[in-house]
Design an enzyme around this catalytic site. Structure first.
Site, short mmCIF file in Angstrom:
data_model
loop_
_atom_site.label_atom_id
_atom_site.label_comp_id
_atom_site.label_asym_id
_atom_site.label_seq_id
_atom_site.Cartn_x
_atom_site.Cartn_y
_atom_site.Cartn_z
CB SER A 33 -0.89 0.00 1.26
OG SER A 33 -1.56 1.24 1.41
CE1 TYR A 63 -4.08 -2.42 4.94
CE2 TYR A 63 -3.49 -0.18 4.31
CZ TYR A 63 -3.92 -1.45 3.96
OH TYR A 63 -4.20 -1.76 2.65
CE LYS A 120 -1.66 -4.05 3.13
NZ LYS A 120 -1.87 -5.27 2.33
#
Length: 270
Positions: free
Chosen positions: A137, A150, A154
């Protein structure tokens, strides 16, 4: 890379980027293996993809993953391309987030994706060909507020992919790390909030993001061209990703280290 006749296995394939990748790859003549937890939704995707194999399982279940890997390889004699795409996002302040949320997101988005890859690298290296693609991401390039877990996973997935690329650089197996920005999917709606529950609402940035079909097309095109680090974003997110892009010369340098016996020397010292 020509996708015609290739077996492409996609996790998180029941919706969003995973479903879009399946449909686009199928249109290019690939045979698709679809995995996710919702068999009914996988069947809906399969209806658009011609010849497919549906293998529903939870990526956190090691035994189910091992069984799924054996089935995917046996289906047509091998897996040519694998997308580690399954995952869940987050929308909560670190100060308010339960530690269990971090553990769950790490387990789903990082540990399970590594396990998925580890189950295939022996198979691919023995064949001397293949491609592994990790869906990171822009939040794996730049730490984004409200996404501390997150961003952590990532970044971690990108690090694993980059290191693995170096290790496999002499084997014929390619590794691609993909950095999407806002893509119009349910990722924000399905994100975990501070107590681990589902958020239930989307973001404007996501709703106005790149259509999933367009994002998938760019990913597959860039992989076919041999691009190792693929940024799929627009506007400010694209600028952020490009500012943190890894120079190809650095990837080449790592590959040259491996070609020069770096790993053998390290093992001998150990």
């Amino acid at each position: 890379m020509d996708y015609t006749g290739k077996v492409i296995w996609i996790t998180g394939a029941s919706s969003g980027i995973g479903a879009a990748l399946a449909r686009d790859a199928a249109s290019r003549g690939a045979h698709i293996v679809l995995s996710g937890r919702d068999e009914a939704r996988l069947a809906e995707v399969a209806a658009d993809c011609g010849e497919t194999l549906i293998i529903p399982f939870d990526v956190r279940d090691d035994a189910a993953l091992a069984d799924a890997t054996a089935k995917a390889i046996h289906w047509k004699g091998g897996v040519d391309v694998a997308f580690a795409n399954a995952g869940v996002s987050q929308r909560s302040r670190a100060l308010k987030t339960d530690m269990q949320v971090y553990r769950d997101i790490i387990d789903i988005d990082l540990t399970a994706q590594i396990a998925f890859s580890q189950g295939l690298i022996g198979h691919m290296t023995e064949r001397g060909s293949g491609a592994l693609a990790f869906i990171s991401s822009i939040a794996g390039k730049v730490g984004v507020p409200m996404r501390t877990a997150y961003s952590a996973v990532k970044f971690g997935l990108a690090g694993y992919g980059d290191a693995l690329r170096g290790e496999l650089s002499q084997t014929g197996v390619n590794v691609h790390v993909i950095y999407p920005g806002s893509v119009a999917t349910d990722v924000a709606r399905n994100a975990m909030v501070a107590d681990g529950s589902k958020r239930g609402v989307s973001d404007r940035a996501i709703d106005e993001g790149i259509p999933a079909a367009d994002a998938a097309r760019k990913m597959l095109d860039e992989m076919a061209a041999g691009t190792r680090e693929i940024i799929v974003a627009q506007g400010m997110e694209e600028q952020m990703g490009e500012m943190r892009r890894t120079p190809d010369a650095l990837f080449d340098q790592v590959a040259q280290m491996v070609a020069g016996g770096y790993m053998e020397k390290m093992e001998a010292e150990g």
